[in-house]
Write a protein that holds these residues in place. Structure first.
Motif, PDB file in Angstrom:
ATOM      1  N   LEU A 509      34.085  -5.546   1.918  1.00  0.00           N
ATOM      2  CA  LEU A 509      35.319  -5.401   1.140  1.00  0.00           C
ATOM      3  C   LEU A 509      35.056  -4.938  -0.182  1.00  0.00           C
ATOM      4  O   LEU A 509      34.203  -5.602  -0.818  1.00  0.00           O
ATOM      5  CB  LEU A 509      36.031  -6.754   1.367  1.00  0.00           C
ATOM      6  N   TYR A 510      35.808  -3.844  -0.732  1.00  0.00           N
ATOM      7  CA  TYR A 510      35.500  -3.774  -2.051  1.00  0.00           C
ATOM      8  C   TYR A 510      36.854  -3.907  -2.960  1.00  0.00           C
ATOM      9  O   TYR A 510      38.026  -3.281  -2.488  1.00  0.00           O
ATOM     10  CB  TYR A 510      35.223  -2.287  -2.405  1.00  0.00           C
ATOM     11  N   TYR A 511      36.953  -4.766  -4.038  1.00  0.00           N
ATOM     12  CA  TYR A 511      38.178  -4.983  -4.763  1.00  0.00           C
ATOM     13  C   TYR A 511      37.728  -4.602  -6.191  1.00  0.00           C
ATOM     14  O   TYR A 511      36.797  -5.374  -6.812  1.00  0.00           O
ATOM     15  CB  TYR A 511      38.493  -6.291  -4.692  1.00  0.00           C
ATOM     16  N   LYS A 512      38.210  -3.391  -6.889  1.00  0.00           N
ATOM     17  CA  LYS A 512      37.980  -3.220  -8.198  1.00  0.00           C
ATOM     18  C   LYS A 512      36.225  -2.925  -8.159  1.00  0.00           C
ATOM     19  O   LYS A 512      35.643  -2.124  -7.214  1.00  0.00           O
ATOM     20  CB  LYS A 512      38.245  -4.025  -9.103  1.00  0.00           C
ATOM     21  N   ASN A 513      35.588  -3.597  -8.913  1.00  0.00           N
ATOM     22  CA  ASN A 513      33.946  -3.450  -8.998  1.00  0.00           C
ATOM     23  C   ASN A 513      33.408  -4.427  -8.117  1.00  0.00           C
ATOM     24  O   ASN A 513      32.130  -4.555  -8.200  1.00  0.00           O
ATOM     25  CB  ASN A 513      33.637  -3.565 -10.332  1.00  0.00           C
ATOM     26  N   GLN A 514      34.138  -5.399  -7.377  1.00  0.00           N
ATOM     27  CA  GLN A 514      33.470  -6.337  -6.633  1.00  0.00           C
ATOM     28  C   GLN A 514      33.443  -6.019  -5.180  1.00  0.00           C
ATOM     29  O   GLN A 514      34.167  -4.999  -4.733  1.00  0.00           O
ATOM     30  CB  GLN A 514      34.526  -7.732  -6.572  1.00  0.00           C
ATOM     31  N   MET A 515      32.476  -6.651  -4.545  1.00  0.00           N
ATOM     32  CA  MET A 515      32.016  -6.478  -3.230  1.00  0.00           C
ATOM     33  C   MET A 515      31.624  -7.655  -2.443  1.00  0.00           C
ATOM     34  O   MET A 515      30.863  -8.633  -2.688  1.00  0.00           O
ATOM     35  CB  MET A 515      30.661  -5.317  -3.360  1.00  0.00           C
ATOM     36  N   LEU A 516      32.059  -7.589  -0.954  1.00  0.00           N
ATOM     37  CA  LEU A 516      31.594  -8.623  -0.181  1.00  0.00           C
ATOM     38  C   LEU A 516      31.354  -7.912   1.065  1.00  0.00           C
ATOM     39  O   LEU A 516      32.121  -7.188   1.737  1.00  0.00           O
ATOM     40  CB  LEU A 516      32.838  -9.583   0.077  1.00  0.00           C
ATOM     41  N   SER A 517      30.043  -8.343   1.545  1.00  0.00           N
ATOM     42  CA  SER A 517      29.682  -7.482   2.784  1.00  0.00           C
ATOM     43  C   SER A 517      29.136  -8.451   3.619  1.00  0.00           C
ATOM     44  O   SER A 517      28.473  -9.458   3.370  1.00  0.00           O
ATOM     45  CB  SER A 517      28.398  -6.630   2.442  1.00  0.00           C
ATOM     46  N   VAL A 518      29.432  -8.566   4.927  1.00  0.00           N
ATOM     47  CA  VAL A 518      28.865  -9.465   6.020  1.00  0.00           C
ATOM     48  C   VAL A 518      28.110  -8.277   7.263  1.00  0.00           C
ATOM     49  O   VAL A 518      28.963  -7.434   7.335  1.00  0.00           O
ATOM     50  CB  VAL A 518      29.964 -10.301   6.431  1.00  0.00           C
ATOM     51  N   GLY A 519      27.212  -8.904   7.742  1.00  0.00           N
ATOM     52  CA  GLY A 519      26.759  -8.016   8.978  1.00  0.00           C
ATOM     53  C   GLY A 519      25.599  -8.562   9.792  1.00  0.00           C
ATOM     54  O   GLY A 519      25.182  -9.812   9.572  1.00  0.00           O
ATOM     55  N   MET A 520      24.918  -7.918  10.633  1.00  0.00           N
ATOM     56  CA  MET A 520      24.151  -8.301  11.604  1.00  0.00           C
ATOM     57  C   MET A 520      23.244  -6.956  11.807  1.00  0.00           C
ATOM     58  O   MET A 520      23.684  -5.742  11.951  1.00  0.00           O
ATOM     59  CB  MET A 520      24.934  -8.808  12.938  1.00  0.00           C
ATOM     60  N   ASN A 521      21.853  -7.579  11.903  1.00  0.00           N
ATOM     61  CA  ASN A 521      20.820  -6.606  12.158  1.00  0.00           C
ATOM     62  C   ASN A 521      20.107  -7.126  13.408  1.00  0.00           C
ATOM     63  O   ASN A 521      19.720  -8.384  13.205  1.00  0.00           O
ATOM     64  CB  ASN A 521      19.474  -6.421  11.085  1.00  0.00           C
ATOM     65  N   TYR A 522      19.938  -6.311  14.495  1.00  0.00           N
ATOM     66  CA  TYR A 522      19.149  -6.716  15.626  1.00  0.00           C
ATOM     67  C   TYR A 522      18.053  -6.017  15.919  1.00  0.00           C
ATOM     68  O   TYR A 522      18.351  -4.579  16.247  1.00  0.00           O
ATOM     69  CB  TYR A 522      20.123  -7.147  16.865  1.00  0.00           C
ATOM     70  N   SER A 523      16.972  -6.478  16.494  1.00  0.00           N
ATOM     71  CA  SER A 523      15.811  -5.498  16.764  1.00  0.00           C
ATOM     72  C   SER A 523      14.892  -6.233  17.928  1.00  0.00           C
ATOM     73  O   SER A 523      14.582  -7.380  17.785  1.00  0.00           O
ATOM     74  CB  SER A 523      14.700  -5.361  15.815  1.00  0.00           C
ATOM     75  N   PRO A 524      14.900  -5.837  19.108  1.00  0.00           N
ATOM     76  CA  PRO A 524      14.125  -6.269  20.265  1.00  0.00           C
ATOM     77  C   PRO A 524      12.610  -6.137  20.021  1.00  0.00           C
ATOM     78  O   PRO A 524      11.970  -6.732  20.778  1.00  0.00           O
ATOM     79  CB  PRO A 524      14.602  -5.465  21.540  1.00  0.00           C
ATOM     80  N   ASN A 525      12.247  -5.329  18.991  1.00  0.00           N
ATOM     81  CA  ASN A 525      10.807  -5.094  18.864  1.00  0.00           C
ATOM     82  C   ASN A 525      10.495  -4.961  17.095  1.00  0.00           C
ATOM     83  O   ASN A 525       9.697  -4.166  17.027  1.00  0.00           O
ATOM     84  CB  ASN A 525      10.175  -3.978  19.530  1.00  0.00           C
ATOM     85  N   TYR A 526      10.937  -6.165  16.373  1.00  0.00           N
ATOM     86  CA  TYR A 526      10.663  -5.948  15.234  1.00  0.00           C
ATOM     87  C   TYR A 526       9.324  -6.164  14.464  1.00  0.00           C
ATOM     88  O   TYR A 526       8.614  -6.771  15.432  1.00  0.00           O
ATOM     89  CB  TYR A 526      11.459  -7.046  14.400  1.00  0.00           C
ATOM     90  N   ILE A 527       8.883  -5.164  13.856  1.00  0.00           N
ATOM     91  CA  ILE A 527       7.326  -5.251  13.265  1.00  0.00           C
ATOM     92  C   ILE A 527       7.255  -6.316  12.267  1.00  0.00           C
ATOM     93  O   ILE A 527       7.872  -6.063  11.239  1.00  0.00           O
ATOM     94  CB  ILE A 527       6.996  -3.635  12.888  1.00  0.00           C
ATOM     95  N   SER A 528       6.270  -7.039  12.604  1.00  0.00           N
ATOM     96  CA  SER A 528       5.924  -8.189  11.481  1.00  0.00           C
ATOM     97  C   SER A 528       4.564  -8.683  11.687  1.00  0.00           C
ATOM     98  O   SER A 528       3.929  -8.053  12.257  1.00  0.00           O
ATOM     99  CB  SER A 528       6.947  -9.410  11.750  1.00  0.00           C
ATOM    100  N   THR A 529       4.253  -9.574  11.081  1.00  0.00           N
ATOM    101  CA  THR A 529       2.746 -10.131  11.104  1.00  0.00           C
ATOM    102  C   THR A 529       2.482 -11.612  11.032  1.00  0.00           C
ATOM    103  O   THR A 529       3.605 -12.407  10.983  1.00  0.00           O
ATOM    104  CB  THR A 529       2.195  -9.833   9.731  1.00  0.00           C
ATOM    105  N   LEU A 530       1.555 -11.986  11.821  1.00  0.00           N
ATOM    106  CA  LEU A 530       1.192 -13.381  11.782  1.00  0.00           C
ATOM    107  C   LEU A 530      -0.252 -13.725  11.396  1.00  0.00           C
ATOM    108  O   LEU A 530      -1.119 -12.528  11.462  1.00  0.00           O
ATOM    109  CB  LEU A 530       1.416 -13.743  13.272  1.00  0.00           C
ATOM    110  N   ILE A 531      -0.625 -14.805  11.081  1.00  0.00           N
ATOM    111  CA  ILE A 531      -2.022 -15.335  10.857  1.00  0.00           C
ATOM    112  C   ILE A 531      -2.602 -16.023  12.261  1.00  0.00           C
ATOM    113  O   ILE A 531      -1.874 -17.062  12.488  1.00  0.00           O
ATOM    114  CB  ILE A 531      -2.162 -16.177   9.684  1.00  0.00           C
ATOM    115  N   VAL A 532      -3.478 -15.614  12.802  1.00  0.00           N
ATOM    116  CA  VAL A 532      -4.037 -16.082  13.919  1.00  0.00           C
ATOM    117  C   VAL A 532      -5.303 -16.423  13.968  1.00  0.00           C
ATOM    118  O   VAL A 532      -6.315 -15.980  12.686  1.00  0.00           O
ATOM    119  CB  VAL A 532      -3.855 -15.354  15.336  1.00  0.00           C
ATOM    120  N   LYS A 533      -5.945 -17.300  14.673  1.00  0.00           N
ATOM    121  CA  LYS A 533      -7.574 -17.483  14.394  1.00  0.00           C
ATOM    122  C   LYS A 533      -8.095 -16.892  15.955  1.00  0.00           C
ATOM    123  O   LYS A 533      -7.827 -17.102  17.114  1.00  0.00           O
ATOM    124  CB  LYS A 533      -7.570 -19.149  14.515  1.00  0.00           C
ATOM    125  N   ARG A 534      -9.255 -16.230  15.244  1.00  0.00           N
ATOM    126  CA  ARG A 534     -10.152 -15.486  16.281  1.00  0.00           C
ATOM    127  C   ARG A 534     -11.401 -15.786  16.034  1.00  0.00           C
ATOM    128  O   ARG A 534     -12.081 -15.259  15.063  1.00  0.00           O
ATOM    129  CB  ARG A 534      -9.805 -13.755  16.136  1.00  0.00           C
TER     130      ARG A 534
END
Length: 712
Positions: A509-534
């Motif tokens: 929603l935009y009112y004059k110079n103001q903005m409000l946004s709501v939303g959702m992002n969904y990924s079944p295979n998002y690329i990220s990282t973990l620290i593991v012990k090997r």
């Protein structure tokens, strides 16, 4: 590196001196139009919301002439930019374009590059939360930077320089030259920066079933240079040709020293791990980019054709040399010296063609295609005391084909955009054993955007987009290597990483110079990282997660009396889904980030701006990320009759830009660090030249030509 920096500085000084001599005879007519400006004014027209874009101009910033491009984006009020060089729009990672040229940089490299370009050169930026189908499928959001084109004939030169102090000295210089005639426009940018950052880290690590408390210091020196040339040729009102070339060498060196404490009787008796660590890291490289463009418009301006060809090359060489010193009573033992050397050479060839047609009945339609070919060589050699230990030679080649079709039309007060993009990626992989592997990724990537204007001041917008993000090549290399920024951590890629598919839904929603946004992002295979012990090692590995993000963004932008401005950009996000097989998810909570900018225009050319940002503690299910804050002040003095702007910038006054990360799954990993970003920076920006006072006579628009002919 310092020697190269001095050469660059001298080149800038010599070039600027030469131009001063050539133009001194005509200085009485120099840019008189700029001398008439007594003070800056902030206007509401600095922000526009149009067809899925937020267009922001420097007129909405009190100290725009003292800023660089990074600071302008960070304080724009509609994007979230971190000190680590990450830009997000509505919680989506952002790709940056400059005059339709994509920057293939990220993190600190992107930040350093944008800091090298004065905001004085910016016409506006376009903040695009849902890019249209002409953009590649892996671009979740876009910031498009449009640089100023001169509307005056003749020569104009801008020179900027700043000197900053933390515990060590930082310097930057830039020179921009613009020449315009009836048919040609030539623009050059030469920029050089040298920064020195001191980092202090206190860490806890698990190693061989013992807890290591590590005090770590790192001295990082970076030099970034930009040499670019843009030539525009206006053949006539219908045809425009341009060619752009850029050369960007970089040089990073760091020295890391770690010490987990002195031996004591208690630590020796329990055989605790006691060590010293030293490493020297060097990263030398350069990138080259050449781009040619052709644009055509027909007489009525209802049909447009753009053809673009681009070649990019990046060549980086790194070396991480490190050594451990282990304590064995009664003294330390000198460990092995290990050298990790690698190079990465990328060649990329890209061709784009876009055709747009405007119709009265069916709206505007666009169609186009893209072809790219790239080859990547990434040999790695690890030696122990000058004897070969490990080697990895990986070569990749990738072909990409893309086609898109998109239509957009306004129905009274409702704007609708429907687009579909098809992409095909064919990748071939070869290793040192001549083992080959190839895979193909095909898919359709739709996007939908609808914007309705309830009034001139109030609009609502909703959008959906599907994106595909391919893992970077270095994330696929499984070779275990020492992390150059951590004395106790190794890194490793994952050959089984799958491309990340993401679905994005947003309501704004935009009112004059103001903005409000709501939303959702969904990924079944998002690329990220973990620290593991090997075994006996802690390794940072990359994997595919399942993730959903819910977010809300609020932008407040208010101007008072054309002299005062208040901006506030806040984001809240929550991860209802964050899962990785084999690891139990821990605590999650809402993450809150906020940036407030206060600007004021004073008399006699003075202006001031205060920027304060903070973030709260955030648990993402696997890590706790600590809160941060940053307070910066900018003072600007504009001297119109000299075409000179001077400024003073003080950053991180509260020393709050600290980083804290702690694993909350069953492993001991905790970091507390501070990159000493405090500085006092003095700078100036000076423009001069021999441009004519009379503006170039603007040619009648193509549409006006058609109307005049119809009247006859």
């Amino acid at each position: 590196m310092i020697y190269l920096h001095h050469i660059t500085s001298r080149a800038l000084i010599l070039l600027s001196s030469l131009i001063v001599i050539l133009t001194s005879a005509q200085q009485k007519d120099t840019l008189k139009n700029e001398k008439k400006i007594d003070e800056i004014k902030i206007t509401r027209s600095a922000v526009k919301f149009k067809n899925g874009k937020i267009i922001v101009t420097p007129a909405g910033t009190a100290t725009a002439e003292a800023s660089n491009t990074w600071e302008f984006i960070k304080n724009s009020g509609y994007a979230d930019a971190s000190e680590e060089g990450t830009i997000k729009i509505k919680q989506k990672y952002t790709t940056v374009y400059i005059n339709d040229r994509k920057l293939r940089l990220s993190g600190i490299e992107l930040k350093n590059y944008l800091e090298s370009i004065p905001a004085k050169l910016i016409k506006n930026i376009e903040v695009i939360g849902t890019p249209d189908s002409s953009y590649p499928a892996d671009e979740q959001s876009v910031i498009k930077i449009n640089l100023v084109n001169s509307n005056m004939e003749g020569l104009k030169l801008g020179i900027g320089s700043s000197l900053g102090f933390t515990k060590k000295m930082n310097m930057s210089q830039n020179l921009n030259l613009n020449y315009k005639s009836a048919k040609f426009e030539i623009n050059t940018l030469l920029s050089s920066t040298h920064s020195n950052v001191l980092t202090e880290v206190n860490a806890q690590r698990e190693y061989k079933n013992n807890i290591w408390d590590i005090a770590q210091n790192q001295d990082i020196q970076k030099s970034t240079n930009i040499y670019s040339l843009l030539v525009n040729y206006f053949a006539d009102k219908r045809n425009k040709f341009s060619i752009y070339g850029e050369y960007n060498p970089v040089n990073t060196q760091s020295e890391l020293n770690a010490d987990n404490g002195l031996p004591t009787a208690e630590r020796v008796s329990r055989k605790d791990s006691i060590f010293k660590y030293n490493s020297m890291f060097k990263d030398l490289g350069r990138s080259t980019n050449v781009q040619a463009n052709y644009k055509f418009e027909n007489d009525s301006a209802t049909q447009k054709l753009t053809v673009q060809f681009e070649y990019s090359n990046a060549n980086r060489k790194t070396n991480n040399s490190f050594r451990n010193y282990f304590y064995q009573q009664p003294s330390y033992l000198d460990g092995n010296r290990i050298d990790d050397s690698s190079s990465r050479n990328i060649n990329m060839y890209i061709g784009n063609a876009n055709y747009t047609m405007q119709t009265k009945k069916w709206g505007t339609w666009s169609a186009g295609g893209r072809f790219s070919y790239s080859d990547i060589n990434n040999p790695i050699n690890i030696t122990v005391n000058d004897v070969d230990s490990q080697e990895s030679v990986q070569n990749y080649s990738e072909k990409q084909y893309a086609l898109f079709l998109e239509g957009q039309k306004e129905f009274n007060k409702t704007y609708v955009r429907l687009g579909m993009r098809y992409e095909s990626n064919i990748t071939n992989f070869f290793d040192q054993d001549l083992t080959s592997n190839s895979f193909k990724i095909d898919g359709f990537y739709p996007n939908i955007l609808v914007q309705h204007s309830f009034s001139d001041n109030f609009q609502a917008e909703t959008s959906y987009k599907k994106t595909l993000i391919r893992p970077d090549y270095f994330l696929l290399n499984q070779l275990r290597r020492k992390n150059s920024d951590d004395s106790m951590l190794y890194t490793s890629g994952n050959i089984n990483l799958r491309p990340q598919v993401e679905h994005e839904v947003d309501l704004s929603l935009y009112y004059k110079n103001q903005m409000l946004s709501v939303g959702m992002n969904y990924s079944p295979n998002y690329i990220s990282t973990l620290i593991v012990k090997r075994g006996d090692y802690l390794v940072q590995e990359y994997n595919n997660f399942k993730m959903m993000t819910l977010y809300a963004s609020l932008a407040l932008n208010k101007v008072f009396n054309n002299k005062y401005i208040v901006k506030n950009y806040s984001t809240v996000n929550y991860l209802p889904i964050m899962e990785f097989e084999g690891f139990e998810k821990g605590k999650t909570n809402f993450a809150f980030d906020n940036r407030t900018v206060l600007g004021i225009i004073l008399k006699k050319g003075y202006a001031a701006e205060v920027s304060y940002s903070f973030s709260t503690d955030f648990y993402d299910g696997f890590f706790k990320h600590g809160k941060t804050n940053n307070l910066s002040i900018t003072l600007q003095k504009k001297i119109p009759h000299l075409n000179l702007t001077t400024y003073l910038v003080v950053t991180d006054l509260l020393r709050g830009q600290k980083n804290y990360d702690e694993a909350i799954y069953p492993i001991v990993y905790k970091n507390s660090s501070y990159n000493d970003s405090r500085s006092i920076r003095l700078g100036l920006y000076w423009t001069f030249g021999n441009q004519k006072l009379k503006e170039i006579k603007k040619e009648d628009s193509l549409m006006d030509d058609l109307k005049n002919r119809n009247r006859k």
